[in-house]
Motif scaffolding. Structure first.
Motif, PDB file in Angstrom:
ATOM      1  N   VAL A  89       0.837  -1.199   0.000  1.00  0.00           N
ATOM      2  CA  VAL A  89       0.000   0.000   0.000  1.00  0.00           C
ATOM      3  C   VAL A  89       0.875   1.255   0.000  1.00  0.00           C
ATOM      4  N   TYR A  90       1.984   1.214   0.758  1.00  0.00           N
ATOM      5  CA  TYR A  90       2.904   2.352   0.781  1.00  0.00           C
ATOM      6  C   TYR A  90       3.517   2.577  -0.597  1.00  0.00           C
ATOM      7  N   LEU A  91       3.884   1.497  -1.274  1.00  0.00           N
ATOM      8  CA  LEU A  91       4.448   1.617  -2.620  1.00  0.00           C
ATOM      9  C   LEU A  91       3.419   2.195  -3.591  1.00  0.00           C
ATOM     10  N   CYS A  92       2.157   1.762  -3.461  1.00  0.00           N
ATOM     11  CA  CYS A  92       1.104   2.317  -4.319  1.00  0.00           C
ATOM     12  C   CYS A  92       0.946   3.815  -4.098  1.00  0.00           C
ATOM     13  N   ALA A  93       1.068   4.241  -2.836  1.00  0.00           N
ATOM     14  CA  ALA A  93       0.948   5.671  -2.527  1.00  0.00           C
ATOM     15  C   ALA A  93       2.056   6.459  -3.215  1.00  0.00           C
ATOM     16  N   ILE A  94       3.287   5.939  -3.180  1.00  0.00           N
ATOM     17  CA  ILE A  94       4.402   6.636  -3.826  1.00  0.00           C
ATOM     18  C   ILE A  94       4.211   6.685  -5.339  1.00  0.00           C
ATOM     19  N   VAL A  95       3.761   5.584  -5.921  1.00  0.00           N
ATOM     20  CA  VAL A  95       3.559   5.549  -7.375  1.00  0.00           C
ATOM     21  C   VAL A  95       2.484   6.560  -7.787  1.00  0.00           C
ATOM     22  N   LEU A  96       1.390   6.614  -7.054  1.00  0.00           N
ATOM     23  CA  LEU A  96       0.327   7.580  -7.351  1.00  0.00           C
ATOM     24  C   LEU A  96       0.843   9.015  -7.236  1.00  0.00           C
ATOM     25  N   PHE A  97       1.596   9.265  -6.176  1.00  0.00           N
ATOM     26  CA  PHE A  97       2.159  10.593  -5.955  1.00  0.00           C
ATOM     27  C   PHE A  97       3.097  10.983  -7.103  1.00  0.00           C
ATOM     28  N   THR A  98       3.933  10.038  -7.530  1.00  0.00           N
ATOM     29  CA  THR A  98       4.880  10.302  -8.611  1.00  0.00           C
ATOM     30  C   THR A  98       4.164  10.560  -9.926  1.00  0.00           C
ATOM     31  N   PHE A  99       3.146   9.759 -10.217  1.00  0.00           N
ATOM     32  CA  PHE A  99       2.371   9.942 -11.442  1.00  0.00           C
ATOM     33  C   PHE A  99       1.710  11.322 -11.456  1.00  0.00           C
ATOM     34  N   GLY A 100       1.136  11.719 -10.310  1.00  0.00           N
ATOM     35  CA  GLY A 100       0.529  13.041 -10.209  1.00  0.00           C
ATOM     36  C   GLY A 100       1.558  14.149 -10.395  1.00  0.00           C
ATOM     37  N   SER A 101       2.756  13.957  -9.842  1.00  0.00           N
ATOM     38  CA  SER A 101       3.817  14.959  -9.987  1.00  0.00           C
ATOM     39  C   SER A 101       4.215  15.131 -11.446  1.00  0.00           C
ATOM     40  N   LEU A 102       4.324  14.016 -12.156  1.00  0.00           N
ATOM     41  CA  LEU A 102       4.692  14.066 -13.572  1.00  0.00           C
ATOM     42  C   LEU A 102       3.638  14.815 -14.374  1.00  0.00           C
ATOM     43  N   LEU A 103       2.373  14.545 -14.093  1.00  0.00           N
ATOM     44  CA  LEU A 103       1.289  15.246 -14.773  1.00  0.00           C
ATOM     45  C   LEU A 103       1.338  16.747 -14.474  1.00  0.00           C
ATOM     46  N   CYS A 104       1.570  17.100 -13.201  1.00  0.00           N
ATOM     47  CA  CYS A 104       1.638  18.518 -12.814  1.00  0.00           C
ATOM     48  C   CYS A 104       2.735  19.249 -13.576  1.00  0.00           C
ATOM     49  N   GLY A 105       3.848  18.573 -13.797  1.00  0.00           N
ATOM     50  CA  GLY A 105       4.974  19.202 -14.477  1.00  0.00           C
ATOM     51  C   GLY A 105       4.685  19.583 -15.910  1.00  0.00           C
ATOM     52  N   PHE A 106       3.637  19.003 -16.498  1.00  0.00           N
ATOM     53  CA  PHE A 106       3.312  19.307 -17.893  1.00  0.00           C
ATOM     54  C   PHE A 106       1.912  19.894 -18.053  1.00  0.00           C
ATOM     55  N   ALA A 107       1.344  20.428 -16.961  1.00  0.00           N
ATOM     56  CA  ALA A 107       0.020  21.053 -17.018  1.00  0.00           C
ATOM     57  C   ALA A 107       0.063  22.289 -17.912  1.00  0.00           C
ATOM     58  N   THR A 108      -1.028  22.519 -18.645  1.00  0.00           N
ATOM     59  CA  THR A 108      -1.083  23.652 -19.575  1.00  0.00           C
ATOM     60  C   THR A 108      -2.096  24.716 -19.165  1.00  0.00           C
ATOM     61  N   SER A 109      -2.830  24.493 -18.084  1.00  0.00           N
ATOM     62  CA  SER A 109      -3.772  25.497 -17.580  1.00  0.00           C
ATOM     63  C   SER A 109      -3.855  25.355 -16.075  1.00  0.00           C
ATOM     64  N   ILE A 110      -4.351  26.392 -15.404  1.00  0.00           N
ATOM     65  CA  ILE A 110      -4.424  26.365 -13.942  1.00  0.00           C
ATOM     66  C   ILE A 110      -5.419  25.315 -13.465  1.00  0.00           C
ATOM     67  N   HIS A 111      -6.518  25.124 -14.212  1.00  0.00           N
ATOM     68  CA  HIS A 111      -7.506  24.122 -13.804  1.00  0.00           C
ATOM     69  C   HIS A 111      -6.974  22.707 -14.037  1.00  0.00           C
ATOM     70  N   GLN A 112      -6.209  22.542 -15.110  1.00  0.00           N
ATOM     71  CA  GLN A 112      -5.576  21.240 -15.345  1.00  0.00           C
ATOM     72  C   GLN A 112      -4.569  20.933 -14.247  1.00  0.00           C
ATOM     73  N   LEU A 113      -3.805  21.941 -13.840  1.00  0.00           N
ATOM     74  CA  LEU A 113      -2.842  21.748 -12.754  1.00  0.00           C
ATOM     75  C   LEU A 113      -3.560  21.361 -11.464  1.00  0.00           C
ATOM     76  N   ALA A 114      -4.696  22.004 -11.176  1.00  0.00           N
ATOM     77  CA  ALA A 114      -5.461  21.665  -9.976  1.00  0.00           C
ATOM     78  C   ALA A 114      -5.927  20.212 -10.021  1.00  0.00           C
ATOM     79  N   ALA A 115      -6.384  19.760 -11.197  1.00  0.00           N
ATOM     80  CA  ALA A 115      -6.832  18.366 -11.327  1.00  0.00           C
ATOM     81  C   ALA A 115      -5.676  17.400 -11.096  1.00  0.00           C
ATOM     82  N   PHE A 116      -4.493  17.731 -11.639  1.00  0.00           N
ATOM     83  CA  PHE A 116      -3.333  16.862 -11.459  1.00  0.00           C
ATOM     84  C   PHE A 116      -2.835  16.897 -10.012  1.00  0.00           C
ATOM     85  N   ARG A 117      -2.987  18.045  -9.355  1.00  0.00           N
ATOM     86  CA  ARG A 117      -2.635  18.124  -7.933  1.00  0.00           C
ATOM     87  C   ARG A 117      -3.547  17.213  -7.106  1.00  0.00           C
TER      88      ARG A 117
END
Length: 535
Positions: A89-117
């Motif tokens: 479960v801890y590993l799943c939490a890190i993977v989810l967090f990392t995936f969200g971070s990657l998405l945030c790094g390429f957000a193109t709008s403030i609302h998209q960034l909020a969704a990725f956050r």
């Protein structure tokens, strides 16, 4: 008659040596540091991010989205780890967090960034509580404070490192061809990969599965109850606390919480937050103290940087560096108290002293003036850091002390859930008090200053007059949506504004002192002076 598999108490796992615990701790700290850092790293860069994505008015959602999802999933992670084990479960939490971070790094709008956050929060919500739970699994009650203190110390350090890192990246126009602020999120990817490698190598925690049904209804009704209240806490100041939008949020949140409590009572052992835990006095006191101390702690951590930036004219990075006395006191006291608890098994004396020190810090801050020397502010910071270092780990230890081992994940997640909600209430309430009072107090001081000919002459100088455009309203009020104008004003013209801000902040800190004193009374009078078991 033998007990059913849903109520059998798992056998205590074999205790690990100090070296083995520290090895496991190294993996936990890496994962937890990611989540703790991400709660603060965005704060100093948010204005730059919002300008780049053309979403200045919607920037609050970037913070709210992470907070909402992180808070909601915290108790769910506790239950999942009780069922499937801490490591996967801890590993799943890190993977989810990392995936969200990657998405945030390429957000193109403030609302998209909020969704990725929000995706990032789904992972971040489990990292802190699961780290505390795993430490509880592999140590005796007496030893927990010592090792959980290391985690608390890392959390405190990240509160200073975060704004500094965010400021450094935000000030870079680009790095390796990518906008500087995007590295705030992208840097999480290699750090998370390292954390995953370490955890796969060292985190081998014995687990005896506990057969529970997953409480999907509880998760849904909790979301319905908490999300509207968190949203109104974040947006209420701009909406108006009695506005139609806020009233709708109150009603929906209340209905959701009532449905959640009724459903949890019916779910019994499978409940997301088992009601029976609240019959345990130590757990009940721990949740109350986490909530009240969380209000004071996060409220102060929100308001103090504003004082340093407004009254002292510091940059976000400078304000972060100025809080080093808080971190130094926190880390030192955390480690000392952890060792004392491990040696004696006593924790009440440290808990009471810690909450008392936090109340003293609030009283020091409540006497600040716009010209108070930094050494005086540092005294309050030392009291605050020492208070949090002594109280946070002991409150967690109190909450876990009488909880059955099969419920340790749910219980630890629950107390973190209440602390997070206390922090949200504290930050929202403190800022609401600050800005509702600041406007009136600044207006009064500016009006009085304009009766003096010398002030009028200064204010009418071209540079000062230009800076005050749009700030002074025709009705005598002031527009406080942006404080950047203070940097362009002559100190003599800025003085009534600073005095008004600091006057409102004193009321904020007095409110925090009252909350901290309430927690002090609860800790001193209600918490039993028990000795923790060494087994």
């Amino acid at each position: 008659m033998p007990s059913s598999s849903t109520t059998t108490e798992p056998e205590a796992p074999t205790r690990l040596t100090h070296r083995q615990v520290v090895t496991v701790l190294s993996g936990l700290v890496l994962g937890m540091f990611l989540a703790a850092l991400d709660q603060t790293v965005v704060s100093s860069a948010l204005r730059t991010i919002a300008d780049d994505l053309h979403g200045l008015t919607a920037q609050a959602w970037v913070t709210t989205a992470y907070l909402v999802t992180g808070t909601i999933v915290t108790p769910l992670y506790g239950k999942l780890s009780d069922i499937y084990g801490r490591r996967p479960v801890y590993l799943c939490a890190i993977v989810l967090f990392t995936f969200g971070s990657l998405l945030c790094g390429f957000a193109t709008s403030i609302h998209q960034l909020a969704a990725f956050r929000a995706v990032q929060g789904l992972g971040g919500g489990g990292l802190m509580s699961l780290a505390m739970t795993i430490i509880a699994d592999i140590t005796s009650p007496r030893e927990r404070g010592r090792y959980q203190g290391y985690i608390t110390a890392v959390f405190a350090a990240s509160s200073v490192v975060g704004p500094l890192v965010g400021g450094v990246f935000a000030e870079r126009a680009s790095l390796l061809g990518i906008a500087g602020w995007r590295w705030i999120f992208l840097v999480n990817v290699p750090l998370a990969a390292l954390a995953i490698v370490v955890i796969l190598r060292v985190l081998h925690v014995p687990h005896q599965p506990v057969r529970h049904r997953l409480d999907y209804g509880g998760a849904l009704t909790l979301a319905v109850g908490i999300v509207p209240l968190l949203v109104v806490a974040e947006q209420g100041r701009s909406w108006g606390w009695g506005s139609p939008q806020a009233l709708v949020m109150y009603v929906v949140g209340l209905v959701g919480l009532v449905c959640f409590v009724l459903l949890e009572r019916r779910m019994g052992d499978a409940a997301l937050l088992p009601v029976r835990l609240f019959r345990i006095r130590a757990f009940r006191l721990g949740t109350v103290l986490h909530f009240t101390v969380g209000i004071a702690m996060f409220g102060a951590m929100t308001t103090l940087p504003l004082y340093l930036q407004l009254a002292k004219g510091m940059s976000p990075m400078g304000a972060g560096l100025a809080t080093l006395p808080t971190v130094a006191a926190n880390v030192t006291v955390t480690l000392v108290v952890g060792r004392l608890m491990s040696r004696t098994g006593r924790f009440k004396v440290h808990l009471v002293a810690g909450v008392g020190s936090l109340a003293a810090a609030m009283l020091v801050f409540a006497t600040l003036r716009d010209d108070s020397p930094l050494w005086y502010v540092a005294i309050g910071m030392v009291f605050m850091g020492a208070g949090l270092g002594a109280s946070m780990q002991t409150i967690t230890t109190l909450s876990q002390s009488d909880v059955p081992r099969r419920d340790m994940g749910a219980a630890t997640a629950s107390v973190n859930f209440f602390r997070s909600n206390g922090g949200t209430v504290g930050a929202a309430a403190f800022l609401s008090i600050l800005f509702s009072l600041a406007g009136t107090r600044i207006s009064e001081r500016v009006a009085a200053a304009f009766h003096e000919a010398s002030f009028r002459r200064l204010a009418e100088e071209p540079v000062n007059a230009d800076a005050l455009k749009g700030v002074l309203r025709a009705d005598g009020g002031v527009n406080l949506e942006d404080s950047a104008f203070l940097r362009h004003l002559d100190p003599g013209v800025a003085q009534p504004f600073l005095e008004g801000y600091v006057s409102a902040m004193r009321v904020v800190f007095l409110t925090g002192a009252a909350v901290a004193l309430l927690a002090f009374v609860i800790a001193a009078w209600r918490v039993p002076n028990t000795q923790l078991s060494a087994d």
